[in-house]
Scaffold this active site. Structure first.
Site, short mmCIF file in Angstrom:
data_model
loop_
_atom_site.label_atom_id
_atom_site.label_comp_id
_atom_site.label_asym_id
_atom_site.label_seq_id
_atom_site.Cartn_x
_atom_site.Cartn_y
_atom_site.Cartn_z
N CYS A 156 0.98 -1.01 0.06
CA CYS A 156 0.02 0.01 0.11
C CYS A 156 0.82 1.31 -0.06
O CYS A 156 1.88 1.33 0.79
CB CYS A 156 -0.83 -0.06 1.21
SG CYS A 156 -1.85 1.55 1.48
N CYS B 164 0.09 3.13 3.70
CA CYS B 164 0.43 2.65 5.03
C CYS B 164 1.65 1.59 5.03
O CYS B 164 1.95 1.20 5.93
CB CYS B 164 -0.70 1.97 5.88
SG CYS B 164 -1.45 0.61 5.22
N CYS C 260 -5.75 0.52 5.80
CA CYS C 260 -6.39 1.84 5.68
C CYS C 260 -7.60 1.80 4.72
O CYS C 260 -8.06 2.81 4.42
CB CYS C 260 -5.03 2.60 5.26
SG CYS C 260 -4.43 2.38 3.70
N CYS D 136 5.59 3.70 13.92
CA CYS D 136 4.77 3.76 15.13
C CYS D 136 5.71 3.62 16.38
O CYS D 136 5.39 3.73 17.56
CB CYS D 136 4.04 2.60 15.31
SG CYS D 136 4.92 0.80 15.31
N CYS E 256 3.22 23.77 -7.44
CA CYS E 256 2.68 22.64 -6.56
C CYS E 256 4.00 21.78 -5.96
O CYS E 256 3.74 20.77 -5.51
CB CYS E 256 1.92 21.50 -7.59
SG CYS E 256 3.13 20.66 -8.90
N CYS F 87 5.60 21.49 -15.94
CA CYS F 87 5.35 20.79 -14.80
C CYS F 87 4.41 19.64 -15.24
O CYS F 87 3.41 19.89 -15.82
CB CYS F 87 4.78 21.26 -13.79
SG CYS F 87 4.46 20.49 -12.19
N CYS G 175 0.97 20.21 -12.97
CA CYS G 175 0.03 21.33 -13.07
C CYS G 175 0.21 22.11 -14.45
O CYS G 175 -0.18 23.15 -14.73
CB CYS G 175 0.26 22.25 -11.94
SG CYS G 175 1.84 22.96 -11.64
N CYS H 35 -22.23 39.41 18.41
CA CYS H 35 -21.26 40.54 18.97
C CYS H 35 -21.72 41.45 19.87
O CYS H 35 -21.02 41.94 20.90
CB CYS H 35 -20.88 41.52 17.61
SG CYS H 35 -22.36 42.30 16.89
N HIS I 266 -22.62 45.97 13.90
CA HIS I 266 -21.71 45.36 14.58
C HIS I 266 -21.57 46.16 15.94
O HIS I 266 -21.35 47.45 15.92
CB HIS I 266 -20.18 45.38 13.95
CG HIS I 266 -19.03 44.56 14.93
ND1 HIS I 266 -19.43 43.20 15.10
CD2 HIS I 266 -18.13 45.30 15.37
CE1 HIS I 266 -18.21 43.06 16.04
NE2 HIS I 266 -17.45 44.02 16.05
#
Length: 708
Positions: A10, A13, A27, A107, A158, A169, A172, A443, A585
């Site tokens: 995976c 994980c 997961c 972990c 990005c 890129c 993007c 307010c 306000h």
């Protein structure tokens, strides 16, 4: 083992699933599809999946679009078995760790002497990895990325790392910039002896995913000039006994694993302020970082320099403390329009919760026909006089964080609504300050509690008391409201009559507003709040509603005096609170503590001690016209003299030497609620600690002298 028997890992994980699984068992992440390998379509030279994959063997020699990793590239039998032979699998999360790791990287579980999923050949070889030949794909692993860093360029939009041959890129489609050097943090082996190469690989992945919506810093500096000096932080944290380091190891490692690229840039900027490195601040600004960001407890622990850094400090705080005037000018320009707010209620949440419980405990419902709720304590909030002892730059910082500058400007400059009398604002020290609060429909309730206890109505305690009082005393308030609305309409020449059903519908709407958190409130609700507080409320507000073009739409009708007329005068206090109203306000208007005054008003006899602060609130506007008294009955209505007489009965009034009719608001720090006093002191201590240092260092020498 055949290729059909090889499990797939995976990508989230790292759990290894059976080939038949289409989702991760741990997961539930979708099984990854085939990875894009080249820019142009190509035909495979052989259908044999066991043959080594070679980037140069692709048609036309095109470069890979997405760099394949160990889980996405085609598996090779020999390298796969060697990889499993070198790594050990965690018994808790099945993550494959490097042989020299004594704890699981994911972990932090302790490594067992013999893992159930470990092969017999690898169980005894944990001290040193077995040497093996690196196939052509291994140069793209995290271990060997540093050697091929110059072959990539980082997208400034990005942050995706593209191959050098790509003109734009892949993710993007942003054009390739002229400068292809990327800023990377903590990538070298020598950066830290604590973070292993798996930590750095996962950290780089979190940087790419966590900052995909932010612009990476387009700086022209090289990596070595702007990267965080992690070795200095590590060595500073190494001071202490071995036992202490072992205790802090797990916590520090967890903090570092959560850090993203922007977090490291922020810490780099903080260190840059202390050491006078302007490039670090520019890098953080260029990345889109928040200049008003505050240091957290974890970040302070990671920096491990208590003499320089403290929880809640911003870059502005540090620039003031270390007298970086050039940096301060840049930072204040950035935050002038978006200063971080910090009112006393935000500094100490524990005290704030205790104050809220005190307010709830002091609310009682009176027995009898008029079963209205009321507060048993008289509390008035004022800004501490100790503010004037702070340096000018710190005072400016404090006022930016606690005041609503826009409201202050509108009430003072655009229209002379408050502080229009030089006599009151200067000579009598009765200048009013508009406190910042939430901009939602709460307010009004926030400003009432801020003017008294200095906190918000976060738990809607005051709103509930308002609704219950309106509901239980509906007949009393309805009669006052109906008579006042009829008189107000007739005073503007609007002669009309409504059926009782229409009056009841309008009244039901007013009741419904009180029960809805976040709903805007009206004049009737201010009248009820005056009864709950058992004290008058004076509202200074703009007279007209205006559109965004500045066109006048109508009267606001909020400005005036709201008296608790349905209580007996002996049951109420004569010290009022002041609120400001600006285009939908409300804001609390509070004064600053002073030494009290003896006989400043004509005909006024003020027998007060030095601890009492007296604020003179004008009962007339800038044109010397008496403020309206709201919700008077037909018997109480009259000319201006009769209304002034009524005001003198409900308020401690006097006339100043300049001829201004004022009401006296009295407060005393000694007699104030101890929790409020403690909250204000803790809030003020935050600014006392950011006094500019007298020395050019970060204050460590001063601490050493004190210790001696």
């Amino acid at each position: 083992m055949s290729e059909r028997g090889i499990k797939w890992a995976c990508e989230y994980c790292t759990y290894e699933n059976w080939p038949s699984a289409i989702k991760c068992t741990m997961c539930r992440a979708q099984r990854p599809s085939g990875t894009i390998i080249t820019e142009d379509p190509f035909k495979s030279g052989s259908s044999d999946v066991g043959r080594d994959w070679d980037p140069s063997s692709t048609e036309g020699g095109s470069s890979p679009l997405i760099c394949p990793d160990s889980s996405a590239r085609p598996r090779v039998k020999s390298s796969y078995s060697m990889e499993n032979a070198n790594k050990w699998s965690c018994h808790m999360c099945t993550y494959l760790n490097w042989p020299r790791a004594i704890r699981c990287t994911q972990c932090l579980s302790q490594r067992r002497t013999r893992s159930p999923t470990e092969s017999p050949q690898s169980s005894g070889s944990g001290s040193r990895p077995v040497a093996f030949s690196v196939d052509p794909c291994e140069e793209y692993n995290d271990r060997n990325k540093l050697n091929t860093r110059t072959q990539h360029w980082t997208c400034s939009i990005c942050t995706y790392e593209n191959w050098a041959k790509a003109k734009k890129c892949v993710v993007c489609d942003h054009p390739r910039p002229n400068n292809i050097e990327a800023i990377e943090f903590a990538e070298t082996e020598e950066a830290s002896s604590i973070i292993n190469e798996q930590d750095r690989a996962r950290w780089r992945g979190s940087c790419s995913s966590g900052n995909s919506q932010r612009r990476s810093p387009p700086t022209m500096k090289r990596d070595s000039e702007v990267k965080m000096d992690f070795q200095r932080i590590e060595l500073a944290g190494a001071v202490g006994s071995k036992e202490e380091l072992e205790v802090d190891f797990k916590k520090l490692k967890q903090i570092k694993n959560r850090m993203k690229k922007t977090d490291w840039l922020f810490l780099n900027a903080c260190v840059g302020v202390v050491e006078g490195d302007l490039a670090a601040i520019e890098a953080y600004k260029s990345s889109g970082g928040d200049i008003a960001r505050q240091l957290t407890a974890d970040e302070v622990r990671l920096l491990n320099r208590p003499s320089a850094f403290d929880v809640g400090y911003t870059l502005v705080h540090l620039a003031i403390r270390f007298q970086r005037q050039d940096m301060l000018a840049i930072l204040l320009t950035e935050v002038s329009q978006q200063a971080a707010k910090c009112i006393p209620a935000m500094v100490c949440p524990e005290l704030t919760e205790q104050i809220r419980r005190e307010i709830a405990a002091s609310l009682h419902q009176r027995k009898g026909d008029f079963a209205c709720y009321f507060l048993t304590d008289l509390v008035t909030f004022t800004l501490p006089a100790d503010i004037e002892d702070l340096p000018p730059t710190v005072q400016e910082k404090l006022f930016d964080e606690v005041l609503d500058r826009d409201v202050q400007k509108e009430l003072e400059e655009e229209s002379p609504i408050i502080n229009w009398s030089l006599e009151l604002a200067t000579r009598l020290d009765s200048r009013l300050y508009a406190l910042w609060n939430r901009t939602a429909g709460d307010c009004l309730l926030d400003s009432v509690l801020q003017a008294t206890w200095g906190i918000y109505d976060k738990d809607s305690v005051l709103r509930k008391a308002l609704h219950d009082s309106l509901h239980d005393c509906s007949h009393w308030f309805y009669t006052r409201w109906k008579d006042w609305e009829s008189w107000y309409s007739q005073s503007f020449g609007l002669h009309f009559s409504l059926r009782e059903e229409q009056w009841q519908e309008d009244w039901a709407f007013i009741l419904s507003l009180a029960s809805q958190p976040g709903a805007s409130l009206e004049q009737t609700h201010i009248f009820v709040l005056a009864h709950i507080l058992r004290r008058p409320i004076i509202v200074y507000g703009v007279k007209y509603y205006k559109s965004f073009r500045g066109e006048t739409l109508g009267y606001t009708r909020f400005q005036g005096v709201y008296l608790p007329l349905l209580w007996e005068q002996s049951f109420c206090w004569k010290s009022p609170i002041a609120l400001g109203y600006t285009r939908g306000h409300f804001s609390a208007l509070v004064a600053m503590e002073n030494d009290g005054y003896g006989n400043r008003g004509a005909g006024a006899n003020l027998n007060t001690d030095d601890d009492v602060t007296i604020t003179f609130l004008p009962l007339v506007d800038s044109e010397r016209k008496l403020l309206h008294v709201h919700f008077l009955s037909a018997q109480e209505l009259g000319n201006e003299e009769q209304q002034e007489k009524l005001l003198r009965e409900w308020l401690d009034c006097c006339v100043t030497e300049g001829g201004v009719l004022v009401a006296m608001q009295k407060s005393s720090r000694r007699r104030n609620h101890p929790l409020v006093t403690q909250m204000v002191e803790k809030w003020l201590d935050r600014y006392r600690q950011i006094r500019p240092c007298t020395s050019l260092s970060d204050g460590e020498e001063d601490e050493d002298d004190e210790d001696e």
